[in-house]
Motif scaffolding. Structure first.
Motif, PDB file in Angstrom:
ATOM      1  N   ASP A 293      17.345  47.365  -4.693  1.00  0.00           N
ATOM      2  CA  ASP A 293      17.879  48.190  -5.798  1.00  0.00           C
ATOM      3  C   ASP A 293      18.240  47.310  -6.993  1.00  0.00           C
ATOM      4  OD1 ASP A 293      19.655  50.666  -3.746  1.00  0.00           O
ATOM      5  OD2 ASP A 293      17.570  50.493  -4.447  1.00  0.00           O
ATOM      6  N   ASP A 294      18.932  46.193  -6.705  1.00  0.00           N
ATOM      7  CA  ASP A 294      19.360  45.296  -7.795  1.00  0.00           C
ATOM      8  C   ASP A 294      18.170  44.686  -8.526  1.00  0.00           C
ATOM      9  OD1 ASP A 294      22.357  44.027  -6.110  1.00  0.00           O
ATOM     10  OD2 ASP A 294      21.881  45.909  -7.178  1.00  0.00           O
ATOM     11  N   LEU A 295      17.155  44.264  -7.770  1.00  0.00           N
ATOM     12  CA  LEU A 295      15.988  43.644  -8.410  1.00  0.00           C
ATOM     13  C   LEU A 295      15.198  44.680  -9.210  1.00  0.00           C
ATOM     14  CD1 LEU A 295      14.822  41.233  -5.540  1.00  0.00           C
ATOM     15  CD2 LEU A 295      16.229  40.719  -7.553  1.00  0.00           C
ATOM     16  N   PHE A 296      15.223  45.922  -8.747  1.00  0.00           N
ATOM     17  CA  PHE A 296      14.576  46.994  -9.523  1.00  0.00           C
ATOM     18  C   PHE A 296      15.302  47.179 -10.855  1.00  0.00           C
ATOM     19  CE2 PHE A 296      12.425  50.672 -10.798  1.00  0.00           C
ATOM     20  CZ  PHE A 296      13.358  51.614 -11.208  1.00  0.00           C
ATOM     21  N   LEU A 297      16.639  47.221 -10.791  1.00  0.00           N
ATOM     22  CA  LEU A 297      17.430  47.392 -12.021  1.00  0.00           C
ATOM     23  C   LEU A 297      17.209  46.214 -12.970  1.00  0.00           C
ATOM     24  CD1 LEU A 297      20.757  48.835 -10.564  1.00  0.00           C
ATOM     25  CD2 LEU A 297      18.921  50.062 -11.815  1.00  0.00           C
ATOM     26  N   GLU A 298      17.088  45.007 -12.396  1.00  0.00           N
ATOM     27  CA  GLU A 298      16.832  43.807 -13.205  1.00  0.00           C
ATOM     28  C   GLU A 298      15.489  43.957 -13.918  1.00  0.00           C
ATOM     29  OE1 GLU A 298      15.961  39.162 -12.132  1.00  0.00           O
ATOM     30  OE2 GLU A 298      17.322  40.247 -10.770  1.00  0.00           O
ATOM     31  N   SER A 299      14.507  44.464 -13.197  1.00  0.00           N
ATOM     32  CA  SER A 299      13.175  44.664 -13.780  1.00  0.00           C
ATOM     33  C   SER A 299      13.232  45.706 -14.894  1.00  0.00           C
ATOM     34  CB  SER A 299      12.210  45.123 -12.677  1.00  0.00           C
ATOM     35  OG  SER A 299      10.904  45.249 -13.183  1.00  0.00           O
ATOM     36  N   GLU A 300      13.899  46.804 -14.626  1.00  0.00           N
ATOM     37  CA  GLU A 300      14.015  47.899 -15.602  1.00  0.00           C
ATOM     38  C   GLU A 300      14.666  47.383 -16.891  1.00  0.00           C
ATOM     39  OE1 GLU A 300      15.258  52.588 -15.102  1.00  0.00           O
ATOM     40  OE2 GLU A 300      16.539  51.055 -14.218  1.00  0.00           O
ATOM     41  N   LYS A 301      15.727  46.592 -16.716  1.00  0.00           N
ATOM     42  CA  LYS A 301      16.459  46.048 -17.878  1.00  0.00           C
ATOM     43  C   LYS A 301      15.530  45.142 -18.694  1.00  0.00           C
ATOM     44  CE  LYS A 301      20.958  43.883 -18.476  1.00  0.00           C
ATOM     45  NZ  LYS A 301      20.402  42.488 -18.466  1.00  0.00           N
ATOM     46  N   PHE A 302      14.707  44.366 -17.990  1.00  0.00           N
ATOM     47  CA  PHE A 302      13.806  43.451 -18.702  1.00  0.00           C
ATOM     48  C   PHE A 302      12.758  44.229 -19.498  1.00  0.00           C
ATOM     49  CE2 PHE A 302      12.028  39.500 -19.775  1.00  0.00           C
ATOM     50  CZ  PHE A 302      10.646  39.609 -19.721  1.00  0.00           C
ATOM     51  N   LEU A 303      12.278  45.346 -18.951  1.00  0.00           N
ATOM     52  CA  LEU A 303      11.291  46.159 -19.675  1.00  0.00           C
ATOM     53  C   LEU A 303      11.890  46.674 -20.984  1.00  0.00           C
ATOM     54  CD1 LEU A 303       9.839  48.291 -16.719  1.00  0.00           C
ATOM     55  CD2 LEU A 303       8.951  46.161 -17.670  1.00  0.00           C
ATOM     56  N   GLU A 304      13.168  47.037 -20.917  1.00  0.00           N
ATOM     57  CA  GLU A 304      13.852  47.506 -22.142  1.00  0.00           C
ATOM     58  C   GLU A 304      13.937  46.367 -23.151  1.00  0.00           C
ATOM     59  OE1 GLU A 304      17.399  50.445 -21.448  1.00  0.00           O
ATOM     60  OE2 GLU A 304      16.990  49.386 -19.563  1.00  0.00           O
ATOM     61  N   GLU A 305      14.244  45.158 -22.626  1.00  0.00           N
ATOM     62  CA  GLU A 305      14.432  43.995 -23.508  1.00  0.00           C
ATOM     63  C   GLU A 305      13.135  43.643 -24.251  1.00  0.00           C
ATOM     64  OE1 GLU A 305      15.879  39.301 -23.083  1.00  0.00           O
ATOM     65  OE2 GLU A 305      15.920  40.644 -21.315  1.00  0.00           O
ATOM     66  N   VAL A 306      12.002  43.753 -23.578  1.00  0.00           N
ATOM     67  CA  VAL A 306      10.717  43.408 -24.203  1.00  0.00           C
ATOM     68  C   VAL A 306      10.305  44.443 -25.259  1.00  0.00           C
ATOM     69  CG1 VAL A 306       8.254  42.998 -23.789  1.00  0.00           C
ATOM     70  CG2 VAL A 306       9.951  42.194 -22.136  1.00  0.00           C
ATOM     71  N   LYS A 307      10.794  45.698 -25.099  1.00  0.00           N
ATOM     72  CA  LYS A 307      10.420  46.780 -26.028  1.00  0.00           C
ATOM     73  C   LYS A 307       8.898  46.991 -26.052  1.00  0.00           C
ATOM     74  CE  LYS A 307      14.379  46.569 -29.164  1.00  0.00           C
ATOM     75  NZ  LYS A 307      15.127  45.517 -28.420  1.00  0.00           N
ATOM     76  N   PHE A 308       8.348  47.267 -24.865  1.00  0.00           N
ATOM     77  CA  PHE A 308       6.913  47.515 -24.778  1.00  0.00           C
ATOM     78  C   PHE A 308       6.539  48.760 -25.586  1.00  0.00           C
ATOM     79  CE2 PHE A 308       5.492  44.372 -21.906  1.00  0.00           C
ATOM     80  CZ  PHE A 308       6.499  44.128 -20.984  1.00  0.00           C
ATOM     81  N   SER A 309       5.288  48.813 -26.048  1.00  0.00           N
ATOM     82  CA  SER A 309       4.828  50.029 -26.732  1.00  0.00           C
ATOM     83  C   SER A 309       4.288  51.026 -25.703  1.00  0.00           C
ATOM     84  CB  SER A 309       3.751  49.683 -27.750  1.00  0.00           C
ATOM     85  OG  SER A 309       2.693  49.011 -27.124  1.00  0.00           O
ATOM     86  N   ASP A 310       3.931  50.544 -24.524  1.00  0.00           N
ATOM     87  CA  ASP A 310       3.553  51.437 -23.427  1.00  0.00           C
ATOM     88  C   ASP A 310       3.533  50.644 -22.121  1.00  0.00           C
ATOM     89  OD1 ASP A 310       0.926  53.975 -22.934  1.00  0.00           O
ATOM     90  OD2 ASP A 310       2.931  53.707 -22.088  1.00  0.00           O
ATOM     91  N   ILE A 311       3.720  51.360 -21.021  1.00  0.00           N
ATOM     92  CA  ILE A 311       3.762  50.715 -19.705  1.00  0.00           C
ATOM     93  C   ILE A 311       2.890  51.516 -18.738  1.00  0.00           C
ATOM     94  CG2 ILE A 311       5.274  50.075 -17.775  1.00  0.00           C
ATOM     95  CD1 ILE A 311       7.618  50.137 -19.668  1.00  0.00           C
ATOM     96  N   HIS A 312       2.016  50.844 -18.002  1.00  0.00           N
ATOM     97  CA  HIS A 312       1.262  51.517 -16.938  1.00  0.00           C
ATOM     98  C   HIS A 312       1.996  51.209 -15.631  1.00  0.00           C
ATOM     99  CE1 HIS A 312      -2.580  50.996 -19.604  1.00  0.00           C
ATOM    100  NE2 HIS A 312      -1.635  51.706 -20.185  1.00  0.00           N
ATOM    101  N   ILE A 313       2.393  52.249 -14.923  1.00  0.00           N
ATOM    102  CA  ILE A 313       3.228  52.079 -13.726  1.00  0.00           C
ATOM    103  C   ILE A 313       2.411  52.343 -12.465  1.00  0.00           C
ATOM    104  CG2 ILE A 313       5.293  52.944 -12.538  1.00  0.00           C
ATOM    105  CD1 ILE A 313       6.113  53.906 -15.522  1.00  0.00           C
ATOM    106  N   PHE A 314       2.399  51.380 -11.561  1.00  0.00           N
ATOM    107  CA  PHE A 314       1.627  51.510 -10.317  1.00  0.00           C
ATOM    108  C   PHE A 314       2.556  51.396  -9.111  1.00  0.00           C
ATOM    109  CE2 PHE A 314      -2.513  51.265 -12.272  1.00  0.00           C
ATOM    110  CZ  PHE A 314      -2.278  50.550 -13.446  1.00  0.00           C
ATOM    111  N   PRO A 315       2.660  52.435  -8.278  1.00  0.00           N
ATOM    112  CA  PRO A 315       3.407  52.269  -7.028  1.00  0.00           C
ATOM    113  C   PRO A 315       2.697  51.207  -6.188  1.00  0.00           C
ATOM    114  CG  PRO A 315       2.861  54.574  -7.434  1.00  0.00           C
ATOM    115  CD  PRO A 315       2.071  53.759  -8.417  1.00  0.00           C
TER     116      PRO A 315
END
Ligand code: SF4
Length: 410
Positions: A293-315
């Motif tokens: 859970d923590d590493l997922f939140l860390e990843s999510e926070k980093f995506l916000e920090e980069v300010k991507f214009s789009d993200i392709h999400i793959f389970p």
């Protein structure tokens, strides 16, 4: 039904842009043999399928396509190519198909089909294009050995198209299309096997008068030398699909990715020095076995920090033969919950990027027209809608519209 008298073929891609390039080349050769060629499943006498094994879903689709074809034409000649067939040749041969070519032996198909005694140029003729966009394959194979990926096993070691061949092909394609997308399995490995490099290639094509866009790219290939050469091209599309896969340093290590989030962010900042509005898109795996859970939140926070214009999400998709396949998998409901959370973040990031684009002129290559509204992609890989009949226009966006922006001709 005998294929000699009725020259119709379907060339169908299940996979990536490299697969698409290979389909476009095969289509060109078939047309030179007098075939009518379709890229969707219709009644035909010959079917060539370029399969994919990057996820279990892609592999399922690849297996199932044979029965779909047999339902359309029980007597069809079927040729199976690509990663899924490389991974499981015996399965495809057990389906009574005419030929299984894997990821390398594509031109053998013409031994079956060429009744014209005309010699087939190998490598195949210039790939067909859609007039708007053409793919040029620069590179194949990969040796990065990411813990979840089967591609190095299926496509083999990295190998590059020599600069002289790539240059010739790019100039040829620039006469046929308004945009050229440079594709490869891992473009950042280009030239490692030929002692050449992307900057050397870009120097050769800097006068190409059509838009050049890079397809998916690995972070460690970003350098000032590369960016100088890219931004010196006559018309470069400042869109970078920089594959991140995860935003936590621990999970990146587990994935055997060779960078940290900080190093990734540094590459993004280097790009934004050349164009602060550059579109940065990425691929993200959610639900990797070691993702807590923590590493997922860390990843999510980093995506916000980069300010991507789009993200392709793959389970995460377990691939036999990879290191990650031996790890305990996360429960499906956990993966789904996280995927939905990232989908909503993706939406927010997309909207804020589009809002930023509202004051930026967009050079658009229009592809389709519905009534008086044309639709196409801008240099920032944004979908733009406008009242025009021209194939290329500079548009000033004034509102968010459908999946992109609507604007007026400048
Ligand atoms: S870089 Fe990693 S994910 Fe990409 S093709 Fe190579 S091994 Fe697969």
């Amino acid at each position: 039904m005998d294929y000699i008298s009725n020259k119709s073929a379907v060339v169908f891609n299940i996979g990536c842009k490299v697969n698409q390039y290979e389909c476009d080349s095969l289509t060109s050769s078939l047309i030179s043999l007098g075939f009518s060629v379709y890229n969707h499943l219709v009644l035909a006498t010959v079917y060539i399928i370029n399969t994919c094994a990057v996820t279990s879903e892609a592999e399922r689709k690849s297996r199932q396509i044979i029965s779909r074809i047999r339902n359309i034409n029980p007597n069809a000649m079927i040729f199976i190519l690509g990663c899924a067939s490389e991974k499981n040749k015996s399965f495809y041969y057990s389906q009574n198909v005419d030929y299984v070519g894997g990821t390398t032996d594509h031109t053998k198909i013409f031994d079956f089909l060429n009744d014209t005694n005309k010699s087939i140029s190998t490598p195949p003729a210039l790939p067909i294009t859609t007039r708007t966009r053409a793919y040029v394959k620069l590179q194949d194979g990969c040796d990065k050995m990411c813990s979840y990926c089967v591609i190095p096993i299926l496509r083999g070691a990295p190998r590059s198209k020599p600069i002289k061949d790539a240059t010739r092909e790019i100039y040829e394609m620039s006469k046929l299309a308004n945009e050229i997308v440079l594709v490869g399995i891992n473009l950042s490995l280009y030239g490692k096997d030929t002692n050449e490099s992307l900057p050397m290639l870009f120097d050769k094509i800097k006068d190409v008068a059509v838009r050049i866009r890079l397809s998916s790219f690995y972070q460690d290939g970003i350098s000032y030398k590369l960016l100088d050469s890219l931004f010196s091209l006559k018309e470069f599309s400042p869109h970078f699909h920089l594959s991140l896969q995860h935003g936590s340093v621990d999970v990146l290590k587990d994935m055997n990715r060779s960078y940290t989030p900080e190093e990734y962010l540094k590459s993004v900042s280097m790009i934004r020095k050349y164009d602060k509005n550059a579109a940065i898109t990425t691929d993200i795996i959610v639900g990797y076995p070691t993702e807590t859970d923590d590493l997922f939140l860390e990843s999510e926070k980093f995506l916000e920090e980069v300010k991507f214009s789009d993200i392709h999400i793959f389970p995460f998709s377990k691939r036999e033969g990879t290191k990650a396949a031996n790890l305990a998998q996360l429960p499906a409901d956990v993966v789904k919950k996280r995927r939905l959370e990232l989908e909503s973040l993706r939406h927010q990031l997309r909207i804020s990027y589009l809002e930023k684009m509202l004051s930026i002129p967009q050079t658009v290559l229009f592809e389709t027209q519905v009534d008086e509204i044309a639709e196409g992609y801008s240099q920032y890989y944004v979908r733009v809608y406008a009242k025009t009949t021209n194939k290329k226009e500079n548009i000033m966006p004034h509102e968010l519209y459908k999946r992109g922006l609507k604007g007026g001709v400048l």
